[in-house]
Motif scaffolding. Structure first.
Motif, PDB file in Angstrom:
ATOM      1  N   GLU B 175     -61.689  30.819  52.643  1.00 27.71           N
ATOM      2  CA  GLU B 175     -62.779  30.442  52.502  1.00 27.71           C
ATOM      3  C   GLU B 175     -63.563  31.629  51.987  1.00 27.71           C
ATOM      4  OE1 GLU B 175     -64.028  27.513  52.583  1.00 27.71           O
ATOM      5  OE2 GLU B 175     -61.708  26.990  53.503  1.00 27.71           O
ATOM      6  N   SER B 176     -64.680  31.171  51.332  1.00 28.68           N
ATOM      7  CA  SER B 176     -65.704  32.214  50.790  1.00 28.68           C
ATOM      8  C   SER B 176     -67.086  31.804  50.934  1.00 28.68           C
ATOM      9  CB  SER B 176     -65.409  32.279  49.372  1.00 28.68           C
ATOM     10  OG  SER B 176     -65.603  31.322  48.702  1.00 28.68           O
ATOM     11  N   GLY B 177     -67.988  32.869  50.701  1.00 28.32           N
ATOM     12  CA  GLY B 177     -69.336  32.643  50.982  1.00 28.32           C
ATOM     13  C   GLY B 177     -70.097  33.557  52.053  1.00 28.32           C
ATOM     14  N   ALA B 178     -71.048  34.218  51.929  1.00 31.45           N
ATOM     15  CA  ALA B 178     -71.595  35.401  52.611  1.00 31.45           C
ATOM     16  C   ALA B 178     -72.904  35.416  52.457  1.00 31.45           C
ATOM     17  CB  ALA B 178     -70.670  36.481  52.791  1.00 31.45           C
ATOM     18  N   MET B 179     -73.651  35.825  53.564  1.00 34.64           N
ATOM     19  CA  MET B 179     -74.901  36.272  53.305  1.00 34.64           C
ATOM     20  C   MET B 179     -74.891  37.694  53.803  1.00 34.64           C
ATOM     21  SD  MET B 179     -77.964  36.996  54.971  1.00 34.64           S
ATOM     22  CE  MET B 179     -78.424  36.394  56.189  1.00 34.64           C
ATOM     23  N   ARG B 192     -70.523  35.281  57.387  1.00 36.26           N
ATOM     24  CA  ARG B 192     -69.263  35.009  56.344  1.00 36.26           C
ATOM     25  C   ARG B 192     -68.593  33.688  56.783  1.00 36.26           C
ATOM     26  NH1 ARG B 192     -64.488  34.495  53.654  1.00 36.26           N
ATOM     27  NH2 ARG B 192     -64.331  36.226  52.055  1.00 36.26           N
ATOM     28  N   MET B 193     -68.690  32.976  55.555  1.00 39.55           N
ATOM     29  CA  MET B 193     -67.663  31.913  56.106  1.00 39.55           C
ATOM     30  C   MET B 193     -66.285  32.214  56.314  1.00 39.55           C
ATOM     31  SD  MET B 193     -70.164  29.489  55.902  1.00 39.55           S
ATOM     32  CE  MET B 193     -69.290  28.022  56.220  1.00 39.55           C
ATOM     33  N   GLN B 225     -72.990  42.021  44.278  1.00 41.57           N
ATOM     34  CA  GLN B 225     -72.827  40.776  44.378  1.00 41.57           C
ATOM     35  C   GLN B 225     -72.083  40.242  43.085  1.00 41.57           C
ATOM     36  OE1 GLN B 225     -74.556  38.273  42.229  1.00 41.57           O
ATOM     37  NE2 GLN B 225     -74.889  36.496  43.521  1.00 41.57           N
ATOM     38  N   HIS B 227     -71.923  38.191  39.686  1.00 43.56           N
ATOM     39  CA  HIS B 227     -72.520  37.078  38.811  1.00 43.56           C
ATOM     40  C   HIS B 227     -71.303  36.090  38.484  1.00 43.56           C
ATOM     41  CE1 HIS B 227     -74.707  35.414  35.987  1.00 43.56           C
ATOM     42  NE2 HIS B 227     -75.999  35.689  36.445  1.00 43.56           N
ATOM     43  N   ASN B 228     -71.756  34.888  38.707  1.00 40.59           N
ATOM     44  CA  ASN B 228     -70.876  34.088  38.136  1.00 40.59           C
ATOM     45  C   ASN B 228     -70.913  33.942  36.742  1.00 40.59           C
ATOM     46  OD1 ASN B 228     -73.703  33.178  37.950  1.00 40.59           O
ATOM     47  ND2 ASN B 228     -73.260  31.046  38.354  1.00 40.59           N
ATOM     48  N   ILE B 256     -76.824  36.241  48.838  1.00 45.93           N
ATOM     49  CA  ILE B 256     -75.880  35.368  49.244  1.00 45.93           C
ATOM     50  C   ILE B 256     -74.964  34.932  48.155  1.00 45.93           C
ATOM     51  CG2 ILE B 256     -75.646  32.887  50.404  1.00 45.93           C
ATOM     52  CD1 ILE B 256     -78.844  32.921  50.567  1.00 45.93           C
ATOM     53  N   GLY B 257     -73.848  34.620  48.548  1.00 51.35           N
ATOM     54  CA  GLY B 257     -72.967  34.346  47.310  1.00 51.35           C
ATOM     55  C   GLY B 257     -71.703  34.250  47.896  1.00 51.35           C
ATOM     56  N   ASP B 258     -70.639  34.014  46.916  1.00 51.94           N
ATOM     57  CA  ASP B 258     -69.184  33.994  47.221  1.00 51.94           C
ATOM     58  C   ASP B 258     -68.480  35.250  47.314  1.00 51.94           C
ATOM     59  OD1 ASP B 258     -68.913  31.170  47.475  1.00 51.94           O
ATOM     60  OD2 ASP B 258     -68.221  30.587  45.817  1.00 51.94           O
TER      61      ASP B 258
END
Lengths: 747, 747
Positions: B175-179, B192-193, B225, B227-228, B256-258
Motif C-alpha cells: 500500500e502507499s499513501g502517507a501524511m 502511513r497507509m 514528495q 510529483h506525479n 500528503i501523497g503516495d
C-alpha cells in the motif's frame, strides 16, 4: 411533486422581480467564461475563499480539456462534459491550480470514474452568488450558493438510488495527494494537496482542508482509493484489483493517497432534496469546521443565497450608474463583480491563517487576503480598491506587509501564502507607493518603505523579487547578457518594471521627506532612456557594452512565443510602458513620431487588449495636446469590441480582475493610467451619471458624481470640476475625491 | 573521541556480564532470519506494537529483494543493502505488510533515494529488546531498543553534516499513501497507509499513526514528495522536476501523497549522539504522542533498554530450564521469545484501539491484542499461553469475543483490526473451546458459544468464516465440486479444519451442559470418515455424488504448488490431521497400515516440518502402543535438524510463533497434539529439569516441574506424576497443572 416544483419556480420568479433594481442583478457571471477569459459562473460571495463551480474541463473528449492545452479554468462555456462542483477555484488566472474538493451527485449504481459518470448540464443559470443547473444524465436539479468560507449545494434527486461522490483525485491542480475521513453518515473531513502554480516555484505545495456536512443521513458510506500497480510475483495474487480503484465501505477512518474519494449513497422512496455544505480552510480541518458552522449551519440554502446576494448588492452599489444601455450596465457591474473575486480572504472566521512560507498559524485582526497577481493588478485594480473600497485596499497593503514580515520579501504573485514568482518586476512596491500617494496612508510607512527599498537594493544574489538588481544598478538597465545567461526572463520588460517601481519608490520617499532617496530612485527610474533606441524608437534589449542586441524584430513575441527582451509581449507592446514619465518618453520619440507610432500600433493590430503591458496605451493620446479625442475614440472602440454581455465578453484572461478594472474605470471615464502617480486620465464615460460612494472615514466625503451631458457625440467638449473648468485630460486623485461633481460636456 | 568510544564498549561489556544469568541473554534474535523464517533481529518489547528493525530487503541488487519474490520480511540475514529502521513490523508471517515508518541516518549531502543512500551494516548485535550495528557508509554507530508502543534509536554521528531521513514511501506493505507534518525542529507527526495483507480482503487498508521526537534540534527541516508525472503542454514548463521528488524546506504543515518523507539535518562540530523516539498508534496521532510520552519521555535510552530487557526476563523466566547445552537453552528461550512477539498489543496506553471493520475508537479494560494468525496458532501457541501466560490468553480470547461483537464474526487471520481471511477453517472456535476445556474459563461462555456456533451454522451465503458450510452440513464434507466452482480453496483441507472446529465446539457444548449440541457437533466432526478413502488410505477430495475426485496423486501440492483438495500441502501432509480422534483414524487405516504410512511419510520426505498441517505427526506414534519410542526419536531428530542456534534455525516461516511454540513444547517433553482436547503428548525433554511457573490465580498452584532422569538414552523408560506411575504417553492439562513433578525416567 409537481406542485412543489411549481411553487419553487413561482418563488424564484418573485425573488427575481423583487430584486430587479438590485445592482447584483446586473451581474452576468457567464461573461469571460470562454475565449480564455478564465472566469467562471460559479457561486461565490465577495472575496470568498470558496466558490462552487461546475467543473467541465476534465475528460478526454472535451473540446477544451484541462490537460490538452495550458488551460487554467475548471469551466469553459462551450464544453459539455460536467464532472462535479469544485469548491476552491481561481478566477481569471493563467496557470492551472486548485479546482479541488469536487462533489458530483449521481443516481443509480456507483461509478467513480469521471470519464463515465460525467454528464451534460442544461438550464444553466448564474447570478451573483448563485448558480443552478440540471444534470441531464441523472435528472438532478441543482442550486449552488456560497458564503466567504463555505459552499452550499442543493440537489434535488429523483426517487431511487442516489450518490454524492466527493472526488479528491480529480482537480485542476496538477498536484495530487489527499486524506479523506468519513466522520459519520452526515459528515466527511479531509485535506487535498494543491500548489506549484505556474511551476516557477514548484516546491510550493500545501493542503486545503475541508469539512462536508450533508443534511440527510447516508444509507451507505464508502471511500474509494487507487491501488498502486504492483509488478512481479505478487501481481498474480492481486488479480483484478492490482492498480485499480477500490471501494471500501464503512471506513470511518482516514484514507490517504494520490487518488481517492468518498461516497454517500441513498435510496430515496420519493424525490428528495439534499443540501451539502462544505467549509474550507487553509489552516486546519477544525477551522474548516468552524468556518462551516459559523457561516452556514442552521441556515437554509435560500437564506444563505439571499444574504450573499445582499452582500454583493452592498459592494456593487458603491458605484451607481444611470443612463447607458442594459448591456452596458451588465458589462459594468459584471466587471466590478470580477474585481471583487480576487484577492480573496485567506483568514478563517477566527482570524487564523497560514503564514507565508512556513504556514505556521497566525491570527489577523483585519482580513488576511490572498491571490495577489500583482504584475497584473498593480496597473488598475488596486487603484479601484483605493478609490471605492479603501478599507479593503488597506487590508491588502497590510497583508503585503505581513508577508514581508513573514518571508523577508514583499509578494509578487502570492497564492494561499505561497509565493509563485510568476511574471517579472516589483509590483508590490508600486501598489504600496501608489496607495500612499493617493492619500490612503493608514499603514506602517516606515516598514513599508523598508520593504519597498529592500528589494530595490539587495544585491547579494538572494533577491527573489528583483533578479539582476546588481546589473540594473550598475548599468541603469538589465543587460540582455543576463537574459542570455538565463539569470532572468525578459531583460527589457523586467527593466521597465523596475523603472516603474523605482519611480513609485521615489514618490513615496519624497512624501516621507526622504529627499536623497527621492533623487536616487528618480534617477534610477529615468534609466529607461538608456533602453530607448532612437534609431528604431523602441525600448530594446541592450548589451552591457552599450551595443543593441540584434537581430531585432519588434514583431517577435506575438502570441506568447518566446523572444529576447520581452515577456508576454513584443517591442510594440512595451513601447510606451513608461507611464510614469510620458512627457519624457514623448521627448525621446518626438511628439509626432510618438503619435504615429501609437496610431501604427492600433492600426496594425500590434495593440493587445488581452494583456497588461499596453493596457494604458489608449489613454496615451491624452498626453498629446489636441489629440485627446483619439483616447475617447479608442477607449470606446475597445470597450465595444472586447467587453460585451457575452460569454466571450472579456478581451482575454481577466487576470484576477485587472481587465475588468480596466473596463470599470474606462466606463466611468477615468483611468489610473500611471501607477505610482495619483492621477486618472479622463475620457468619455459610458453612462450619463456615475455616483461613486466614498468612504467618509478615508476621504472625508460621501460621494463624487461624474456626469456626462451635452452633445450626442463621443467627443468631449469640456470638463468641469464642481462647475469650474478643468484644464487638460487628467485629474489628480485628491481633486477627484475632493470634488462633488465632475461634469463632462460632450460635443 | 576515542576515549568516549572505549567507555561505551566497556559499559556494554559490563552490562553483558552483569546480566549473564538472565534468561533474556539466551535469546538470539538472529534465529529465523534467513531460510524464510521471516523473523527479524530488531528491538522489541514483549508483545510490542512497535519493533525497530533494520530494513535490508529493498533495493534492486539485493539477493532477497522484497518485490523479486513473495518476501514477507524487512530483514534477511544474508542481504547487505540496508535502507533504514522500520518501526511497525510483522514477525514470522507469510505475506508482505507493514515494514513502515522507516528512519535512515546518513551523513553528508541529502540523498533521498534508498537505492543510493543504502549502506552495508556491520557488527550486528541483537539481544532481547536491543539491536546495535555500525552503518558502514556513514560511520554511524547505532543502538535500538523499544517499549511496547515506542521505538528508540541512538545514532552516534561523526562530526560534519548529518541527516535523519524519515521515509514514508518505502515500506514492506504494497500500500502507499502517507501524511507527514514537521511539527517543529524536534518533532514530526503523520500517518502511513498499510494493509491488504495477502490480498484476500484487499479493501482492508488503514493508517498507522506516528509521532517522532528527536533530542537534538535540527538545523534544517524539510519534507520530500514525489510529483506525479504530467504529460502534455504543461510538461514543458515543469522541466526537470516533472515526475521527480521535491525537497521542500521549512514546511511546517501536512504534506500528503503516495511517496514522501521528512528530513532533519544537522551540522555537528564534533561526533554527536542523537536519540530518536517514535511512538506508534493505530487510533490517532494524539495517541501516538501519548504512547511516546507515557512510555519513553524523560527516560534515557539505556534505562529503556534495561527496562525492556527486564520485561523480557520476567516473561521468559516463567519457564526455567536446567541441564542441556547452552545452544539448547538458546534455541529454547529464543523460541519462547518468538511466541511473545505476536499476538501483540493494539490498544494504546489509554486503552483505546480501533474497533474491527469500522475502526471507530473503542476502549478496552484489559489488553486488546492483534495479529492472530489462527490457522497456525490454534495448534500449539495458544495452548502454551493458556498453560504459562493465562492472563494473556484470556485477553486474547476476550479480544476475539470483542471482534465478534464488532464484526459479527470471530477472527480468522486478524491484523490490526482488519480481517485478512488468510487460510481456511474456523480456528478461533478451536482456540476458545480449547482454552475453556483446559479450565481457563474466565470469559463470557454464552457469548463464546454463540460466536463459535454462528459460523458453524450460518448458511445464507454470507458466512465469511466457513464458506460452503451448507454443503458441509448437507454432505458431511465439502464436495470437491464447490472447489471446482471456486466457492472456496481446498475442499479436503477446509473440511478437516471444520471437523476439528466441530469437535472443539462439541466438547465446549458438553462442558456447558448442552448435550444436544455436543452430539450434533461430534457427529459433524466424525464426518472426516467420509473423506477417508480406504483404497488409498488418504483423506481425499470427493464429489457430491460420493465419487472420489480423480486423477489423484498424493504427491501433488508439494512446495506450495496448487493442487485440488489441499492448501499448502498435499494428501500426505493432511493424512493424519484428525488429531481429535486419532484412535478413530487409526481404525480407518488399521494400526499397521497407519504406522507404515507414518513411517513412509517420514522416510520419503513427505513430512514438512515447515508448515502446520502435519506439525503433530511426530507425536502420532504415541497412539500406537509400544511405538511411542518413535515419537521420542522423531521429535529429537526434527528438533536437532530444524531448530538450531543459527540464522536458519527455524524450519521455515515461524508463523507468528507457531513453529517456535512447537519447539518450546517439544523441548519440555509435552506437546498439545490435539487442539480442542485438553491433553499433551509426552516425549523426552531436552533438559534435565524444567520448572514451569504457574499463575496461582488460574491454576491454584505455583509451579510444575518436569524432570528427566535415569539413563543416557533418548528413550523413555517410565513416567511418574508426583511419584506415581503414569499410564501411557499423554497427560491431561488438569493433571499436568495439578502435579508438582513429572518425572521422566530414561532408559
Amino acid at each position: 411533486m409537481k406542485k412543489l416544483i411549481l411553487q419553487f419556480f413561482i418563488l424564484s420568479l418573485i425573488t427575481t422581480v423583487a430584486n430587479a433594481q438590485n445592482f447584483a442583478d446586473y451581474v452576468n457571471p457567464f461573461i469571460g467564461t470562454t475565449n480564455y477569459g478564465a472566469t467562471n459562473p460559479g457561486a461565490i460571495a465577495p472575496r470568498g475563499m470558496v466558490s462552487v463551480v461546475p467543473f467541465n474541463t476534465y475528460g478526454g473528449e472535451t473540446t477544451f480539456e484541462k490537460d490538452s492545452g495550458w488551460l487554467s479554468q475548471v469551466y469553459e462555456k462551450t464544453n459539455s462534459h460536467f464532472t462535479g462542483f469544485s469548491h476552491v477555484n481561481l478566477s481569471g488566472v493563467g496557470c492551472p491550480d486548485l479546482g479541488a474538493v469536487i462533489v458530483m451527485p449521481t443516481t443509480g449504481e456507483i461509478d467513480i470514474n469521471p470519464l463515465t459518470y460525467g454528464s451534460t448540464i442544461s438550464n444553466q443559470e448564474a447570478r451573483a452568488g448563485y448558480f443552478s443547473t440540471h444534470i441531464d444524465k441523472y435528472d438532478i436539479n441543482t442550486e449552488l450558493t456560497a458564503t466567504q468560507r463555505a459552499g452550499i449545494s442543493k440537489y434535488r434527486f429523483p426517487a431511487g438510488k442516489a450518490n454524492l461522490l466527493l472526488n479528491l483525485g480529480q482537480a485542476l491542480s496538477n498536484e495530487s495527494g489527499a486524506m479523506v475521513k468519513v466522520v459519520n453518515e452526515q459528515e466527511i473531513e479531509g485535506m487535498r494537496m494543491v500548489g506549484s502554480f505556474c511551476y516557477n516555484n514548484p516546491k510550493t505545495i500545501y493542503p486545503v482542508y475541508f469539512v462536508m456536512k450533508v443534511n440527510k443521513k447516508a444509507d451507505k458510506t464508502a471511500v474509494w482509493q487507487q491501488h498502486n500497480k504492483i509488478e512481479g510475483p505478487e501481481a498474480q495474487w492481486m488479480e483484478a484489483y492490482n492498480g485499480q480503484q477500490r471501494i471500501i465501505e464503512d471506513a470511518y477512518y482516514p484514507i490517504i493517497g494520490d487518488s481517492l474519494g468518498a461516497i454517500f449513497s441513498y435510496d430515496f422512496a420519493e424525490p428528495t432534496e439534499v443540501e451539502v455544505k462544505i467549509g474550507i480552510s487553509y489552516v486546519s480541518i477544525e477551522n474548516a469546521r468552524k468556518n462551516l458552522e459559523t457561516e452556514v449551519s442552521n441556515v437554509s440554502f435560500d437564506e444563505i443565497a439571499n444574504r450573499t446576494k445582499d452582500n454583493w448588492n452592498s459592494v456593487l452599489s458603491k458605484i451607481k450608474v444611470e443612463g447607458g444601455s442594459e448591456d452596458d450596465k451588465t458589462v459594468f457591474y459584471t466587471a466590478l463583480y470580477h474585481t471583487m473575486i480576487h484577492p480573496n480572504v485567506l483568514s478563517d472566521v477566527n482570524g487564523e491563517y497560514p503564514a507565508s512560507k512556513t504556514r505556521k498559524t497566525k491570527t489577523t485582526e483585519g482580513e488576511r487576503y490572498t491571490v495577489f497577481s500583482l504584475w497584473d493588478t498593480y496597473r488598475d485594480l488596486h487603484q479601484l480598491m483605493t478609490l471605492v473600497y479603501p478599507e479593503q485596499q488597506l487590508n491588502m497593503v497590510n497583508t503585503m506587509l505581513d508577508i514581508y514580515d513573514e518571508t523577508g520579501w514583499l509578494p509578487k504573485w502570492e497564492l494561499n501564502s505561497t509565493e509563485t514568482y510568476t511574471m517579472v518586476g516589483d509590483p508590490a512596491a508600486i501598489v504600496i507607493a501608489d496607495t500612499y500617494m493617493r492619500g490612503l496612508d493608514q499603514f506602517d510607512h516606515e516598514k513599508a518603505f523598508e520593504a519597498v527599498t529592500k528589494s530595490a537594493y539587495e544585491v547579494d544574489g538572494g533577491n527573489p523579487v528583483r533578479p539582476c538588481i546588481d546589473s540594473y544598478i550598475k548599468y541603469g538597465y538589465i543587460p540582455v547578457d543576463d537574459e542570455i545567461d538565463k539569470k532572468l526572463w525578459a531583460s527589457v520588460s523586467t527593466s521597465l518594471e523596475y523603472y516603474v517601481a523605482d519611480w513609485s519608490v521615489a514618490q513615496f520617499a519624497q512624501s516621507l521627506g526622504k529627499q536623497d532617496k527621492y533623487k536616487e530612485f528618480k534617477e534610477r527610474a529615468y534609466g529607461y532612456k538608456k533602453l530607448f533606441d532612437k534609431e528604431t524608437d523602441f525600448l530594446r534589449p541592450r548589451h552591457k557594452d552599450g551595443k543593441w542586441y540584434s537581430p531585432f524584430d519588434p514583431n517577435d513575441g506575438a502570441n506568447f512565443t518566446h523572444n529576447i527582451g520581452y515577456v508576454e509581449g513584443n517591442a510594440y507592446q512595451y513601447n510606451m510602458m513608461v507611464q510614469f514619465d510620458m512627457p519624457g518618453l514623448i521627448k525621446q520619440f518626438g511628439t509626432k513620431a510618438f503619435e504615429s507610432r501609437l496610431d501604427e500600433i492600433f492600426s496594425t493590430g500590434q495593440f493587445d487588449m488581452a494583456n497588461e503591458p499596453d493596457i494604458a496605451y489608449p489613454y496615451a493620446y491624452n498626453y498629446i495636446k489636441g489629440k485627446e479625442y483619439k483616447t475617447q475614440e479608442k477607449v470606446l472602440e475597445l470597450r465595444e469590441k472586447y467587453f460585451t454581455n457575452k460569454a466571450d465578453g472579456i478581451a482575454g484572461n481577466d487576470d484576477t480582475g485587472t481587465m475588468s478594472a480596466w473596463v470599470v474605470f474606462s466606463m466611468m471615464g477615468i483611468y489610473p493610467d500611471a501607477p505610482g502617480t495619483p492621477q486618472y486620465a479622463l475620457t468619455t464615460p459610458a453612462f450619463d451619471k456615475i455616483t461613486i460612494e466614498l468612504d467618509q472615514k478615508y476621504w472625508g466625503k460621501d460621494q463624487v458624481v461624474i456626469k456626462k451631458q451635452g452633445g450626442k457625440s463621443n467627443h468631449i467638449q469640456s470638463i468641469k470640476v464642481d462647475g469650474k473648468s478643468h484644464k487638460g485630460y487628467f485629474i489628480n486623485h485628491k481633486d477627484l475625491v475632493g470634488a462633488n461633481e465632475i461634469t463632462i460636456n460632450m460635443k
